[in-house]
Design an enzyme around this catalytic site. Sequence first.
Site, PDB file in Angstrom:
ATOM      1  N   HIS A 218       0.826  -1.213   0.000  1.00 36.91           N
ATOM      2  CA  HIS A 218       0.000   0.000   0.000  1.00 36.91           C
ATOM      3  C   HIS A 218       0.861   1.265   0.000  1.00 36.91           C
ATOM      4  O   HIS A 218       0.418   2.315  -0.492  1.00 36.91           O
ATOM      5  CB  HIS A 218      -0.951  -0.007   1.202  1.00 36.91           C
TER       6      HIS A 218
ATOM      7  N   HIS B 246     -10.935   4.857  -7.103  1.00 39.90           N
ATOM      8  CA  HIS B 246     -11.713   5.415  -6.001  1.00 39.90           C
ATOM      9  C   HIS B 246     -13.114   5.777  -6.485  1.00 39.90           C
ATOM     10  O   HIS B 246     -13.274   6.408  -7.533  1.00 39.90           O
ATOM     11  CB  HIS B 246     -11.046   6.676  -5.445  1.00 39.90           C
TER      12      HIS B 246
ATOM     13  N   TYR C 247      -4.373  12.821  -0.931  1.00 43.71           N
ATOM     14  CA  TYR C 247      -3.038  12.886  -1.519  1.00 43.71           C
ATOM     15  C   TYR C 247      -2.627  14.308  -1.858  1.00 43.71           C
ATOM     16  O   TYR C 247      -1.440  14.613  -1.948  1.00 43.71           O
ATOM     17  CB  TYR C 247      -2.966  11.995  -2.763  1.00 43.71           C
TER      18      TYR C 247
END
Length: 338
Positions: A276, A302, A311
């Site tokens: 991840h 997403h 992010y």
Amino acid sequence: MSPPGLPVEADEFLDWLVLSKGRAANTIDAYRRDLVDYLAFGTDCGWDHRDVTSAGVLAWVRARLGAGLAASTVKRGLTTVRTFHRWLVLEELRPDDPTATVEMPRVPRGLPKALSTEEAAALVAAPRSEKAAARRGRSARRARPEDSDGPARRQEAVARRDSAILETLYGTGVRVSELVGLSLGDIDLSSAAMRVLGKGSKERILPLGRLAAAALDEWLQGPGRGAMEPERWASRSDSEAVFLNLRGGRLSRQGVHQIVRQHGVDAEISAALTPHVLRHSFATHLLDNGADIRVVQELLGHAKVTTTQIYTSVSRERLFRVYADAHPRAHLGTPAPN
């Protein structure tokens, strides 16, 4: 028969999630674990899903938090229980929903970890390092000391596989479950594209960068994947898998975690690495270099852009950190003159 620890209603609820909602196997496993914990707690307290009140649900939530579980884990469990009780009402198995007034635990908005571009480059190069080669050689000789040619052949195959795994994780941002689920028909090297099956069985097509495509091509050639193929496949799923383990079966998520962790050590990266982290790094580096957030959302799979927006916080923090480290007046106590 119902799984151990679950009543018939819970078993039927899980079947409903699969048949009516199309939930993936990993999601069902997580729901099952949450329900087992919830209902076992109720048994200890003298209630079950048919007569529990909001006070009982709240007691379970507080017990999990008190046991040191992360708020995100407790929140996921409460989501499972809330969905279960709403289904019970829908099926007229009880008249009310005791979870309706129970608030979700607040989950701190943490920033995901990301490698620097230099660390990412060192990591994807690690399978070809002398350190990794020496480790693979020792492991192969211990496995089959009587096979003089085998160790070198397997060592090359493992190096190709690990390079392809790391380049694909960092080059596409796929989840580890999506990576191990890849089958040969999902890779189209002529178009430099890859098909993945994400959460909720949603399919998306991802571009393969030059280095990821080259690493996959090298792995899928005879001396790579072919060297790990067994004489007889255990299942059709194994025969179609892109990534194999040393026994010739489909590589597991745990196997990928171990590969990433080991090469993080080889690359002398101090932070504990997981697949991840490479997904985080993929998204962060795209945004750092000006990618549109909607494009990054599609690449990551997403459902909501708000999930991707975290992010942008990572990139903004990095921007301020670089400024603070690099600008000659960043640390002065007085502002620069006009």
